[in-house]
Structure formats: structure tokens, C-alpha cells
Enzyme design. Structure first.
Site, mmCIF file in Angstrom:
data_model
loop_
_atom_site.group_PDB
_atom_site.id
_atom_site.type_symbol
_atom_site.label_atom_id
_atom_site.label_comp_id
_atom_site.label_asym_id
_atom_site.label_seq_id
_atom_site.Cartn_x
_atom_site.Cartn_y
_atom_site.Cartn_z
ATOM 1 N N SER A 11 0.814 -1.215 0.000
ATOM 2 C CA SER A 11 0.000 0.000 0.000
ATOM 3 C C SER A 11 0.850 1.268 0.000
ATOM 4 O O SER A 11 0.606 2.193 -0.789
ATOM 5 C CB SER A 11 -0.946 -0.007 1.206
ATOM 6 O OG SER A 11 -0.233 -0.159 2.413
ATOM 7 N N HIS A 32 7.636 -8.528 -6.897
ATOM 8 C CA HIS A 32 8.062 -9.880 -7.265
ATOM 9 C C HIS A 32 6.875 -10.728 -7.706
ATOM 10 O O HIS A 32 7.039 -11.889 -8.095
ATOM 11 C CB HIS A 32 8.781 -10.550 -6.082
ATOM 12 C CG HIS A 32 7.932 -10.682 -4.856
ATOM 13 N ND1 HIS A 32 7.030 -11.701 -4.677
ATOM 14 C CD2 HIS A 32 7.838 -9.903 -3.748
ATOM 15 C CE1 HIS A 32 6.421 -11.565 -3.512
ATOM 16 N NE2 HIS A 32 6.886 -10.470 -2.931
ATOM 17 N N LYS A 195 6.730 4.319 17.272
ATOM 18 C CA LYS A 195 5.336 4.732 17.456
ATOM 19 C C LYS A 195 4.373 3.582 17.188
ATOM 20 O O LYS A 195 3.241 3.578 17.677
ATOM 21 C CB LYS A 195 5.014 5.949 16.590
ATOM 22 C CG LYS A 195 5.354 5.812 15.108
ATOM 23 C CD LYS A 195 4.311 5.098 14.299
ATOM 24 C CE LYS A 195 4.761 4.913 12.870
ATOM 25 N NZ LYS A 195 3.794 4.186 12.038
ATOM 26 N N ASP A 248 3.660 11.314 13.523
ATOM 27 C CA ASP A 248 3.394 9.934 13.140
ATOM 28 C C ASP A 248 2.684 9.173 14.253
ATOM 29 O O ASP A 248 1.831 8.317 14.015
ATOM 30 C CB ASP A 248 4.718 9.246 12.775
ATOM 31 C CG ASP A 248 4.533 8.157 11.733
ATOM 32 O OD1 ASP A 248 3.392 7.912 11.319
ATOM 33 O OD2 ASP A 248 5.539 7.546 11.329
ATOM 34 N N SER A 258 -4.501 2.482 10.363
ATOM 35 C CA SER A 258 -3.233 1.922 10.834
ATOM 36 C C SER A 258 -3.400 0.442 11.151
ATOM 37 O O SER A 258 -4.237 0.063 11.975
ATOM 38 C CB SER A 258 -2.773 2.672 12.094
ATOM 39 O OG SER A 258 -1.811 1.902 12.797
ATOM 40 N N VAL A 283 1.975 -7.350 7.198
ATOM 41 C CA VAL A 283 2.928 -7.306 8.300
ATOM 42 C C VAL A 283 2.497 -6.260 9.324
ATOM 43 O O VAL A 283 2.161 -5.128 8.973
ATOM 44 C CB VAL A 283 4.340 -6.980 7.782
ATOM 45 C CG1 VAL A 283 5.315 -6.812 8.948
ATOM 46 C CG2 VAL A 283 4.832 -8.086 6.851
#
Length: 336
Positions: A11, A32, A195, A248, A258, A283
């Protein structure tokens, strides 16, 4: 025309590549996955990572690393922390074969598990000096989902090499995307990585039903911990009051965009960490970063009670409410 290579079509990589292509620069996005490359080139979409988004028609995707980096002036690495070394090794070999060097900038926010090393440190270890002219990092409050909608965004471009930071700044800048430069690469990377820990905690609070008072308290005291760890590692304290620090922290700790916040929310709702990871499909950088920072703090005897509590929940299956109660009933002290 300046050529920019973006390595990593998740993203954030896709959003940055789209921003740069929209600014009129020759932009090549490397992935990939052949099917992802085909979708971007034919349909100008990346539906898995940016659903409902139409990418710029001049953005070119490729699965060939040589096509991506050949003659690139700036190479932007946007892959998860755990994939940095592998990509850096491939990039190093390709640049050596091409006898080419470029500004290498990353936009990944994390620390390496075990070594606690920052992204730039991993890049420097895996790449020979003649393959890059400078190393830099992009950080700050910038959700990909909002950037592709041209929501107003400001970021920080950090590098000890100010001219390199200014070159990246010029490529990214638009009426809706404002990059600032700073030369504290260490602090900017740490702010962007650390953060994520606090964002997981913020999501937990909301998942449990707590309100904005609790979130504000967590983010404020969390910032104290981020700065404490950062200064111990050699960063400038002021950096944590800028875009790469508090900026952030606010956006990551308050927004459902988030993934770290969403992971914390799911944990607060009673899901297990394995269930959350499986459900997210992306992740969750803050999980590994929590472990890295906890281990670092143990080694240097740093007081980071919030991070320690989040670590206990993630890695020791501690009860979230019990950890909150323990935090709130610690011995009373001065705010400073």
C-alpha cells in the site's frame, strides 16, 4: 527526466509511486508478483492493497529488478523490515552489475528482530558504498489510503546528506503532499518504528471500550518513552516533537487505517495474536518492534512501562486489563 524506482508494491510503496508519477517523473514500481504487475499495468489498480483506487496511467510496474533500477536517480525501498536485507542484497548485486549508483531512500518503519538495527543500518551493511550516493528515510504521519486520495499530508525526509534529502523532497512535493527535510536520520527512523508499539496499545484501549481520555494519556506518555529510548540510542530529542515523532504517533495511534492500531483493537476485542496476524494478511511492524525495544531497554535499564506492558500482552499472553491496572496504580511521580 528524473527516473525513480520504487521497490515494493504494497500500500505505501504503491501510494508513493503513484504520487511521484502524478508529479510527472518517470516512475517504475517493482514487485516480485507477476499478477500484481499485470494488474497495475493493465488496469491501473492494486486492489489488494489500495481497494477502490485508480493509479496514475503513467506508473509502470515490473517484476524485473534491472528494468526498475537501471539509470534510476533515486531508488525508494518500501518493503517490510524482515525483507530489507534480501532486497538490499539483490539491489546491491544489480547496481554492481550495472555499474550504477543512486540515492537510496527507504520508507519502512521498523527495527530488525534480534539485532535491533534500523533500516538504514541494514542497507549500509548489505550494500557496497559505490552503489549509493546517499542514504535517506521518509517518515511522518502518512497513511497510504489518504495519500492516494490527495488528502493533505506532510512528511519528513531525513538524511545526513542535505542535498540528497532536498532531491527527494523535490520529487515528492505537490499541492497536497508537503515534504520537509531534516538531518537526524537516526531519530526519524526511530520515531517511525517506535510509534507502532504505542499504536497497538491505543487500539487495545479502544477495543476494550475506553475513550479519548485514555488514548490521549497513552499517546502522551508513550511519546515520553519513545523519546527516552531514542535519546539513549543517540537521536536528537527535538526530532520526536516533529513529523517523524509526535506527528506519526498521532496518526498511527488514532486511525483505523493503521494496521498496528487495528491489530491492537482486535486484541482488545479478545482475539489472540495468531488470529490477528492471520486476519490482517499484512505485516504488523509494531509486534516485532515491541520485542526489539523491550530487549534493548532491558539491556540498558530504561524505564518504559507502557512498552513493557504491551510486550507482556503480545509475548507472554498477559491480560490486557490487568496490565492497564498495573500501569495506572504505579507509584505516583512527577510528569517529567
Amino acid at each position: 527526466m528524473t527516473k525513480i524506482a520504487v521497490l515494493g508494491a504494497g500500500s505505501w510503496g504503491s501510494a508513493l509511486a503513484n504520487r511521484i508519477a502524478s508529479n510527472g517523473f518517470s516512475t517504475v514500481l517493482w514487485s516480485h508478483r507477476a499478477e500484481q504487475v499485470e494488474e497495475i499495468n493493465q488496469d491501473h489498480t492494486n486492489a489488494h492493497y489500495l481497494p477502490g483506487t485508480q493509479l496514475h496511467q503513467d506508473l509502470l510496474a515490473t517484476a524485473d529488478l534491472k528494468v526498475a533500477v537501471d539509470n534510476a536517480d533515486i531508488i525508494l525501498v518500501v518493503v517490510p523490515t524482515k525483507g530489507i536485507r534480501e532486497v538490499a542484497q539483490k539491489l546491491n548485486k544489480m547496481l554492481l552489475d550495472l555499474q550504477h549508483s543512486a540515492i537510496v531512500v527507504h520508507a519502512t518503519k521498523g527495527l530488525e528482530a534480534g539485532s535491533h538495527k534500523r533500516i538504514s543500518e541494514m542497507l549500509l551493511e548489505e550494500m557496497e558504498a559505490k552503489t549509493y550516493t546517499a542514504i535517506a528515510a521518509i517518515s511522518g504521519p502518512s497513511h497510504a489510503e489518504d495519500v492516494v486520495k490527495d488528502d493533505l499530508t506532510a512528511v519528513s525526509v531525513a538524511s545526513p546528506d542535505l542535498k540528497a534529502a532536498q532531491a527527494i523532497q523535490a520529487v515528492l512535493a505537490s499541492p497536497t503532499f508537503r515534504p520537509y527535510t531534516n538531518q537526524d536520520l537516526l531519530g526519524s527512523e526511530l520515531g517511525g518504528a517506535l510509534k507502532n508499539i504505542i499504536a497497538i496499545g491505543s487500539g487495545m484501549l479502544v477495543g476494550l471500550g475506553y475513550g479519548v481520555n485514555a488514548q490521549a494519556a497513552l499517546l502522551t506518555r508513550g511519546l515520553v518513552e519513545l523519546r527516552r529510548v531514542g535519546v539513549a540510542m543517540g537521536a536528537q530529542a527535538e526530532t520526536f516533537l516533529g513529523l517523524a515523532g509526535i506527528g506519526d504517533l498521532i496518526v498511527t495511534g488514532m486511525s483505523a487505517n493503521s494496521r498496528n492500531y487495528r491489530a491492537g483493537f482486535a486484541l482488545g476485542q479478545g482475539q489472540s495474536l495468531p488470529e490477528v496476524k492471520a486476519q490482517m494478511g499484512m505485516v504488523i511492524e509494531g509486534v516485532n518492534t515491541t520485542k526489539a525495544v523491550f530487549e534493548y531497554a532491558q539491556q540498558f535499564d530504561l524505564e518504559i512501562p507502557i512498552t513493557q506492558a504491551i510486550y507482556q500482552v503480545l509475548y507472554q499472553q498477559a491480560d490486557i486489563r490487568a496490565e492497564i491496572e498495573a500501569l495506572m496504580t504505579r507509584p505516583l511521580k512527577s510528569e517529567n
